[in-house]
Design a protein around this motif. Structure first.
Motif, mmCIF file in Angstrom:
data_model
loop_
_atom_site.group_PDB
_atom_site.id
_atom_site.type_symbol
_atom_site.label_atom_id
_atom_site.label_comp_id
_atom_site.label_asym_id
_atom_site.label_seq_id
_atom_site.Cartn_x
_atom_site.Cartn_y
_atom_site.Cartn_z
ATOM 1 N N VAL A 23 0.853 -1.185 0.000
ATOM 2 C CA VAL A 23 0.000 0.000 0.000
ATOM 3 C C VAL A 23 0.890 1.236 0.000
ATOM 4 O O VAL A 23 1.886 1.292 0.720
ATOM 5 C CB VAL A 23 -0.920 0.020 1.243
ATOM 6 N N GLU A 24 0.500 2.221 -0.807
ATOM 7 C CA GLU A 24 1.178 3.516 -0.828
ATOM 8 C C GLU A 24 0.146 4.596 -0.556
ATOM 9 O O GLU A 24 -0.994 4.488 -1.015
ATOM 10 C CB GLU A 24 1.802 3.792 -2.198
ATOM 11 N N ILE A 25 0.563 5.639 0.174
ATOM 12 C CA ILE A 25 -0.330 6.760 0.431
ATOM 13 C C ILE A 25 0.388 8.063 0.089
ATOM 14 O O ILE A 25 1.618 8.138 0.121
ATOM 15 C CB ILE A 25 -0.834 6.794 1.890
ATOM 16 N N LYS A 37 4.519 12.922 -3.762
ATOM 17 C CA LYS A 37 5.402 12.307 -2.779
ATOM 18 C C LYS A 37 4.630 11.148 -2.130
ATOM 19 O O LYS A 37 3.594 11.369 -1.501
ATOM 20 C CB LYS A 37 5.826 13.329 -1.726
ATOM 21 N N TRP A 38 5.149 9.919 -2.271
ATOM 22 C CA TRP A 38 4.458 8.720 -1.816
ATOM 23 C C TRP A 38 5.190 8.064 -0.654
ATOM 24 O O TRP A 38 6.411 8.063 -0.606
ATOM 25 C CB TRP A 38 4.332 7.717 -2.959
ATOM 26 N N GLU A 39 4.413 7.506 0.256
ATOM 27 C CA GLU A 39 4.951 6.720 1.367
ATOM 28 C C GLU A 39 4.452 5.291 1.206
ATOM 29 O O GLU A 39 3.244 5.053 1.127
ATOM 30 C CB GLU A 39 4.465 7.277 2.706
ATOM 31 N N PHE A 78 -4.567 10.247 -1.600
ATOM 32 C CA PHE A 78 -4.378 9.242 -2.647
ATOM 33 C C PHE A 78 -3.872 7.958 -2.001
ATOM 34 O O PHE A 78 -2.945 7.983 -1.198
ATOM 35 C CB PHE A 78 -3.355 9.731 -3.676
ATOM 36 N N ILE A 79 -4.480 6.825 -2.375
ATOM 37 C CA ILE A 79 -4.095 5.529 -1.815
ATOM 38 C C ILE A 79 -3.990 4.531 -2.961
ATOM 39 O O ILE A 79 -4.921 4.428 -3.770
ATOM 40 C CB ILE A 79 -5.125 5.012 -0.777
#
Length: 134
Positions: A68-70, A76-78, A111-112
């Protein structure tokens, strides 16, 4: 630290978040791009959990691996540390493993992305429930 355990309850939430969980009813858009379910919210929110339930079950598999990315801005994604090669929390009696339940600790995002094994049933069609903290 070898292992970090957190609880998704009011005592362990970030201090600036009130502990009331509600289902997000509006402002949700989503699409599938190859192996990724992309979720776009109308504004950033503090996420509690996202439940993705498949609409089709034929000739497909459970969501067994992925990540999963948020992001708040879509640039910029985590990448979240918990993959879903295992389910984070699942009642022992539950037998339907086709659904995907992912829990957040009040993460702030708009955003997910859920990137999933390409033969997962939820990529063929899904029902999405998003819960946020207010």
């Amino acid at each position: 630290a070898i292992l970090k355990i957190w609880k998704n309850d009011s005592e362990h939430m970030r201090k600036y978040i009130k502990s009331r969980e509600i289902r997000l009813e509006n402002g949700i858009n989503s699409s599938v791009d190859k192996q990724t379910i992309k979720i776009f919210l109308s504004k950033p929110v503090n996420l509690s959990k996202i439940l993705i339930n498949p609409l089709e079950f034929g000739d497909c598999k459970n969501p067994t691996d992925g990540f999963v990315e948020i992001s708040v801005d879509g640039k910029k994604w985590e990448t979240k540390k918990d993959t879903f090669e295992f389910q984070q929390v699942r009642p022992f009696e539950e037998s339907n493993l086709n659904n995907l339940n992912y829990y957040f600790a009040g993460d702030y995002a708009r955003f997910i992305n859920f990137t999933i094994n390409k033969d997962a049933c939820i990529l063929k069609g899904y029902k999405l429930d998003i819960y946020i903290l207010t």
